[in-house]
Design an enzyme around this catalytic site. Structure first.
Site, PDB file in Angstrom:
ATOM      1  N   GLU A 128       0.709  -1.190  -0.011  1.00  0.00           N
ATOM      2  CA  GLU A 128      -0.200   0.110   0.076  1.00  0.00           C
ATOM      3  C   GLU A 128       0.843   1.227   0.095  1.00  0.00           C
ATOM      4  O   GLU A 128       0.696   2.069   0.984  1.00  0.00           O
ATOM      5  CB  GLU A 128      -0.940  -0.083   1.384  1.00  0.00           C
ATOM      6  N   GLU A 155      -6.481  -7.752  -1.633  1.00  0.00           N
ATOM      7  CA  GLU A 155      -6.916  -7.578  -0.317  1.00  0.00           C
ATOM      8  C   GLU A 155      -8.522  -6.839  -0.295  1.00  0.00           C
ATOM      9  O   GLU A 155      -8.647  -6.273  -1.123  1.00  0.00           O
ATOM     10  CB  GLU A 155      -6.335  -6.607   0.576  1.00  0.00           C
TER      11      GLU A 155
HETATM   12  C1  LIG Z   1       0.048   5.173   4.588  1.00  0.00           C
HETATM   13  O1  LIG Z   1      -0.342   6.420   4.237  1.00  0.00           O
HETATM   14  C2  LIG Z   1      -1.486   6.956   4.613  1.00  0.00           C
HETATM   15  C3  LIG Z   1      -1.738   8.608   4.420  1.00  0.00           C
HETATM   16  O2  LIG Z   1      -1.173   9.099   5.633  1.00  0.00           O
HETATM   17  C4  LIG Z   1      -2.239   6.618   5.879  1.00  0.00           C
HETATM   18  O3  LIG Z   1      -3.529   6.796   6.026  1.00  0.00           O
HETATM   19  C5  LIG Z   1      -1.753   5.357   6.215  1.00  0.00           C
HETATM   20  O4  LIG Z   1      -1.480   5.429   7.617  1.00  0.00           O
HETATM   21  C6  LIG Z   1      -0.560   4.626   5.438  1.00  0.00           C
HETATM   22  N1  LIG Z   1      -1.345   3.269   4.809  1.00  0.00           N
HETATM   23  C7  LIG Z   1      -1.725   3.370   3.753  1.00  0.00           C
HETATM   24  C8  LIG Z   1      -2.695   2.055   3.657  1.00  0.00           C
HETATM   25  O5  LIG Z   1      -1.265   3.963   2.824  1.00  0.00           O
END
Ligand SMILES: *[C@@H]1O[C@H](CO)[C@@H](O)[C@H](O)[C@H]1NC(C)=O
Ligand SMILES: *[C@@H]1O[C@H](CO)[C@@H](O)[C@H](O)[C@H]1NC(C)=O
Length: 393
Positions: free
Chosen positions: A205, A324
């Site tokens: 992600e 997922e």
């Molecule tokens: C990565 O970054 C986003 C933006 O801050 C945040 O919501 C999350 O903690 C992290 N996870 C994903 C899935 O991107």
């Protein structure tokens, strides 16, 4: 899925250290289906030894992180195989700054990382691979995390550049990029000739921002696409046997669209990422509740699956998988949602799917509410989906 809740992390850390270093036992050698040949792609499908390969199964990020004995790893994969799964996706990383007393893969002393090749490091991952292989399961192995669980990319940035630096310097700072390449090279080279690995995945992600760190003003979808280009080409240069995927959530970057799932606002352009020459297949994830799609979560999923089939898989003529997805039972009835989404995958012609996530009787401490356990009605659906996808081809 995005993360373990903190209390679950605490439970995980409390697991007694039990590195059963016994060699993979004879019990594991039951091999219901031989793992020979490397999975390839052909147009919008996966292929193995000239026949269709059905990519279907369950995520199990925890297999190499929880000090499981080889027998416990094998029992987890045996459950998946019994459901008809061919494939599981798991974490091939855990960044730490001090020895946690259980499995980890890279430890940092200041800006200097050392890869753990010991019994609770890469040798532990050897056990994961052997256990999957013994049960005829192939693995998608993810090499770092956008989220801070199990370290992930923020550890690289913080250790090398100092605290408080933007999350996305992971993609653009030369020293950080070199450190990640070093990790990837060691990990990938160890398994170059191992057909149990289905694909290397760049990151779970990726986004411009992290869970505990923010994005710089200069991060755009081009930042992550350019990084994924460089990294995937790097992996191909040292390993021509295995497929490579990105591991992104599938956000689109469509000019003029104001919905964050379609606007590129997260720094992700799923079409651009999947189009990269050295990326073999596309991925997308689906969490209607985390993404605010609560009015009609099932209908949202239906549209999201169609969008990826049409705008990515068909448009680029590459396989795309729903890598997922999940709702917790308290958010929505899982059987209702999953039945619809599974039938969409079949009907649309999407290449494959992996549910978040496998439950196993040997691992009860990684349950984030989305675990599916053998013997439940959801598990029956997972089993039916594996059969239906194999039949569809
Ligand atoms: C990565 O970054 C986003 C933006 O801050 C945040 O919501 C999350 O903690 C992290 N996870 C994903 C899935 O991107
Ligand atoms: C996504 O799919 C829906 C339903 O088929 C469609 O109406 C919509 O236009 C698609 N979105 C894009 C960006 O093509």
């Amino acid at each position: 899925m995005i993360k373990l809740k903190p209390f679950l992390v605490a439970l995980v850390l409390a697991v007694p250290s039990a590195f059963a270093q016994s060699p993979v036992s004879g019990r594991l050698a039951r091999s219901p289906s031989a793992v020979t040949g490397f999975v390839k792609t052909n147009g919008q499908k996966f292929e193995l030894n000239g026949a269709d390969y059905t990519l279907v199964g369950l995520n199990s990020y925890w297999v190499g992180l929880m000090n499981l004995s080889p027998a416990a790893m094998s029992s987890a994969f045996a459950d998946m195989a019994a459901a008809g799964a061919t494939t599981s996706r798991t974490w091939g990383f855990d960044e730490v700054t001090r020895d946690p007393g259980n499995a980890y893969y890279q430890i940092w002393n200041g800006a200097t990382p050392t890869i753990n090749t010991g019994a609770n490091g890469l040798q532990n991952f050897d056990n994961v691979v052997a256990a999957a292989k013994a049960n005829g399961i192939r693995l998608i192995v993810t090499l770092t995390n956008n989220w801070s669980d199990y370290g992930g990319s923020d550890v690289y940035v913080t250790q090398i550049l100092g605290a408080g630096q933007p999350h996305d310097f992971f993609y653009s700072n030369a020293k950080v990029v070199a450190a990640y390449k070093n990790y990837v090279q060691t990990f990938v080279k160890r398994y170059v000739n191992e057909p149990t690995i289905l694909a290397w995945e760049l990151m779970n992600e990726p986004r411009c921002a992290g869970s505990t760190s923010s994005a710089s003003a200069s991060c755009t979808p081009a930042t992550i696409t350019s990084w994924a280009s460089e990294m995937s080409a790097f992996i191909k240069s040292i390993d021509s046997n295995h497929l490579v995927s990105v591991g992104d959530e599938g956000f689109f970057s469509i000019p003029g669209n104001s919905n964050f799932l379609y606007s590129g606002g997260m720094g992700v352009d799923n079409v651009g990422l999947t189009a990269i020459k050295t990326i073999d297949f596309g991925t997308f994830h689906m969490y209607p509740f985390s993404w605010g799609q609560t009015a009609d979560p099932v209908g949202f999923g239906d549209t999201w699956i169609t969008n990826h089939t049409v705008l990515v898989q068909r448009a680029l003529n590459k396989p795309v998988i729903l890598e997922e997805f999940g709702v917790t039972q308290s958010q929505f009835d899982q059987v209702t949602a999953y039945s619809k989404w599974y039938s969409d995958v079949i009907a649309d012609g999407l290449a494959g799917d992996l549910i978040w996530q496998a439950g196993s009787t040997s691992v009860t401490n990684a349950n984030d509410g989305d675990m599916v356990f053998p013997g439940t009605s959801v598990y029956t659906l997972v089993t039916q989906q594996a059969a239906a996808l194999k039949k569809r081809g």
